[in-house]
Design a protein around this motif. Structure first.
Motif, short mmCIF file in Angstrom:
data_model
loop_
_atom_site.label_atom_id
_atom_site.label_comp_id
_atom_site.label_asym_id
_atom_site.label_seq_id
_atom_site.Cartn_x
_atom_site.Cartn_y
_atom_site.Cartn_z
N ASN A 173 31.35 41.38 44.72
CA ASN A 173 32.58 42.01 44.26
C ASN A 173 33.29 41.06 43.31
O ASN A 173 34.28 40.40 43.66
CB ASN A 173 33.49 42.34 45.46
CG ASN A 173 34.74 43.08 45.03
OD1 ASN A 173 34.75 43.81 44.03
ND2 ASN A 173 35.83 42.88 45.77
N GLN A 175 35.53 39.14 40.60
CA GLN A 175 36.92 39.23 40.17
C GLN A 175 37.08 38.45 38.86
O GLN A 175 36.71 37.28 38.78
CB GLN A 175 37.85 38.64 41.24
CG GLN A 175 37.73 39.29 42.61
CD GLN A 175 38.16 40.75 42.60
OE1 GLN A 175 39.21 41.08 42.02
NE2 GLN A 175 37.37 41.62 43.22
N ARG A 176 37.65 39.12 37.87
CA ARG A 176 37.84 38.48 36.57
C ARG A 176 38.93 37.42 36.67
O ARG A 176 40.00 37.67 37.26
CB ARG A 176 38.22 39.53 35.53
CG ARG A 176 38.43 38.99 34.12
CD ARG A 176 38.80 40.14 33.17
NE ARG A 176 39.03 39.68 31.81
CZ ARG A 176 40.19 39.25 31.35
NH1 ARG A 176 41.24 39.21 32.16
NH2 ARG A 176 40.31 38.85 30.09
N SER A 178 41.99 35.13 35.33
CA SER A 178 43.16 35.61 34.60
C SER A 178 43.07 35.32 33.11
O SER A 178 42.17 34.61 32.64
CB SER A 178 44.42 34.93 35.17
OG SER A 178 44.44 33.56 34.81
N THR A 419 31.97 30.57 47.26
CA THR A 419 32.46 31.17 46.02
C THR A 419 31.58 30.76 44.84
O THR A 419 31.24 29.58 44.69
CB THR A 419 33.92 30.76 45.74
OG1 THR A 419 34.73 31.07 46.87
CG2 THR A 419 34.46 31.50 44.51
N TYR A 427 31.05 44.11 32.63
CA TYR A 427 32.22 44.84 33.11
C TYR A 427 33.18 45.24 32.00
O TYR A 427 34.02 46.11 32.18
CB TYR A 427 32.95 44.01 34.17
CG TYR A 427 32.04 43.63 35.30
CD1 TYR A 427 31.64 44.57 36.24
CD2 TYR A 427 31.52 42.33 35.40
CE1 TYR A 427 30.78 44.23 37.27
CE2 TYR A 427 30.66 41.98 36.41
CZ TYR A 427 30.28 42.94 37.34
OH TYR A 427 29.41 42.61 38.34
N TYR A 435 34.01 35.30 35.70
CA TYR A 435 34.33 35.96 36.96
C TYR A 435 34.02 35.02 38.12
O TYR A 435 33.24 34.08 38.00
CB TYR A 435 33.50 37.24 37.14
CG TYR A 435 33.77 38.32 36.12
CD1 TYR A 435 34.58 39.42 36.43
CD2 TYR A 435 33.21 38.25 34.84
CE1 TYR A 435 34.82 40.41 35.49
CE2 TYR A 435 33.45 39.24 33.90
CZ TYR A 435 34.26 40.32 34.23
OH TYR A 435 34.50 41.30 33.31
N SER A 436 34.62 35.31 39.25
CA SER A 436 34.25 34.64 40.50
C SER A 436 33.91 35.72 41.53
O SER A 436 34.37 36.86 41.43
CB SER A 436 35.38 33.76 41.02
OG SER A 436 36.50 34.54 41.41
N PHE A 437 33.07 35.38 42.49
CA PHE A 437 32.75 36.33 43.56
C PHE A 437 32.37 35.58 44.83
O PHE A 437 31.98 34.40 44.79
CB PHE A 437 31.61 37.27 43.14
CG PHE A 437 30.27 36.62 42.90
CD1 PHE A 437 29.33 36.54 43.93
CD2 PHE A 437 29.94 36.08 41.67
CE1 PHE A 437 28.10 35.95 43.72
CE2 PHE A 437 28.71 35.48 41.45
CZ PHE A 437 27.78 35.42 42.48
#
Length: 466
Positions: A173, A175-176, A178, A419, A427, A435-437
């Motif tokens: 999942n 997450q971009r 910032s 992480t 995306y 991104y991180s996931f």
């Protein structure tokens, strides 16, 4: 009456004889005319095909497509025109149209090589079941050399792996990060120190009237966010810099630069050290780490003992292999000294390409990309355990949807193994962002522990720079 009927019969016979003679004459003329017309038409199509081939050779792909389509419009069964279209679409990376042309060609003639190419094109866009059928059909249709057979059998294995992976997705999942990090430009190749407080990445800067420029940017962790990324002016030049890694304490940056006057040739590995005045002037790692071949994408072990990198230097297993060199201290001139690089061997390296190595902070897991090991297609990400300092376990594919039919390269994983950071255009295409996931437990590395120690001067009580 008799004369009347007699004359009618004579006229009728004459007319019938005349018509039969006319038919024979016309038929005889057509026998000579039709082949001549067909021959002329064939010559015109042959000339058009030569023109299309010349346009293709000149890389005038639009013209080659137009001419090929004209040929097919006149003769839909013109096999060579369909095959040429398939070549063109492969060259310009349009697999959907390449597949369409190959399917038309396969319908005209059963050519084994067409089935192989069809399988490759279908695999490239993730149509695994159809690709599997094409590959299987190819093996059934032709006696091929053992090397080619093994290559196709591996692609069949990849199709079967991918079909299963799609049904058993790992946790993913992303997450971009910032806008303090990501921008309207492309950002990629994230590298962090061991406590994830410092992030360095590559940004592709595109300004009007200038060539695209790869430069380094750095951001510091502030609470749950990142500071506004700033360029590292001490290292950035008018040339490109990229594919970097940070030492565990964040004080040394290793990176890739190409065709510099102080390099060994092609791409080389450079380094810069953080001082009280900022980053030092970059210095080449020098031989034997660098050579006249391509060396790039360094990854430094957390203890500073080994540097891993990708290279196409002689002595490898395939195109680009993963190598590592052991740190041997500093020379009298203050420059780093490295022992002779060692190839990681058959467990990791293949006849294909292996790139973007990342050695985790625990020094027990190596992550890398390969386009040859069994996977989803193109470059996939893999994990291998470092068993006894020099032995590597059989690589494990990180699975779907981390890996897809596109290229996946470049991964950084936090010290605790939970992480991961990566970059992708998937995306928000075509933009590449970082991104991180959260890592799925099945593919996490052994967690690493670390301690942060500050050393102070006994007399001045000021902190000592490492």
């Amino acid at each position: 009456m008799n004369n009347f009927f007699s004359n009618r019969v004579i006229i009728s016979v004459w007319v019938s004889t005349f018509l039969n003679l006319l038919k024979k004459t016309l038929l005889a003329a057509m026998i000579f005319i039709i082949p001549e017309v067909n021959a002329q038409s064939a010559k015109r199509l042959e000339k058009l095909f030569e023109d299309a081939g010349q346009q293709f050779a000149n890389q005038s792909y639009s013209s080659a497509i137009d001419i090929s389509e004209k040929i097919i419009e006149k003769d839909p069964s013109y096999l060579d025109a369909w095959l040429l279209l398939a070549d063109i679409y492969q060259e310009i990376n349009n697999p959907e149209k390449e597949i369409s042309a190959l399917e038309k060609a396969a319908g005209l003639k059963d050519i084994p090589l067409v089935w192989l190419r069809l399988g490759n094109a279908l695999l490239s866009i993730g149509k695994y079941e159809e690709a599997l059928c094409s590959y299987t059909g190819y093996l059934e249709k032709e006696k091929i050399k053992p090397e080619r057979r093994r290559e196709v059998e591996m692609r069949i294995e990849s199709c079967r792996f991918a079909i299963d992976a799609l049904k058993n997705a790992v946790e993913f999942n992303p997450q971009r990060l910032s806008d303090s990090v990501n921008s309207s430009f492309d950002e990629y190749w994230p590298s962090l120190n061991i406590d994830n407080s410092r992030l360095i990445f590559t940004r592709l800067v595109k300004e009007p009237g200038k060539l695209p420029q790869e430069d380094f940017y750095m951001s510091e962790k502030i609470g749950d966010d990142w500071s506004r990324a700033r360029p590292i002016d001490e290292i950035n030049t008018s040339d490109n810099e990229g594919a970097q890694c940070l030492s565990a304490d964040g004080s040394v940056l290793f990176f890739t630069a190409c065709n510099r006057l102080d390099g060994q040739g092609s791409c080389d590995i450079y380094y810069s050290v953080m001082t009280d005045e900022g980053w030092s002037d970059p210095a080449p790692a020098g031989p034997p780490l660098n050579s006249s071949s391509w060396e790039a994408q360094p990854s430094l072990s957390s203890d500073g003992r080994f540097i891993y990198f990708s290279s196409n230097r002689p002595g490898g297993r395939g195109g680009k292999d993963i190598w590592r060199a052991e740190f041997a201290g500093f020379g009298a001139n203050g420059k780093m000294i490295w022992k002779e690089p060692v190839n990681l061997g058959d467990s990791i390296n293949t006849p294909g390409d292996e790139t973007s190595p990342f050695v985790h902070a625990g020094n027990k897991n190596l992550y890398f990309a390969s386009d040859y090991h069994i996977g989803m297609g193109k470059f996939d990400l893999f994990m291998s355990e470092i068993i006894d300092d020099s032995t590597f376990s059989k690589p494990v594919n990180l699975g779907y949807p981390i890996n897809t039919f596109n290229d996946e390269q470049g991964l950084f994983i936090s010290a605790d193994g939970t992480t991961a950071f990566f970059s992708s255009p998937r995306y928000n295409p075509p933009d590449i962002d970082i991104y991180s996931f959260r890592m799925d437990e099945s593919i996490r590395p052994h967690p690493a522990t670390y301690a942060q120690i500050k050393v102070y001067d006994e007399k001045t009580l000021l902190p000592v720079q490492a």
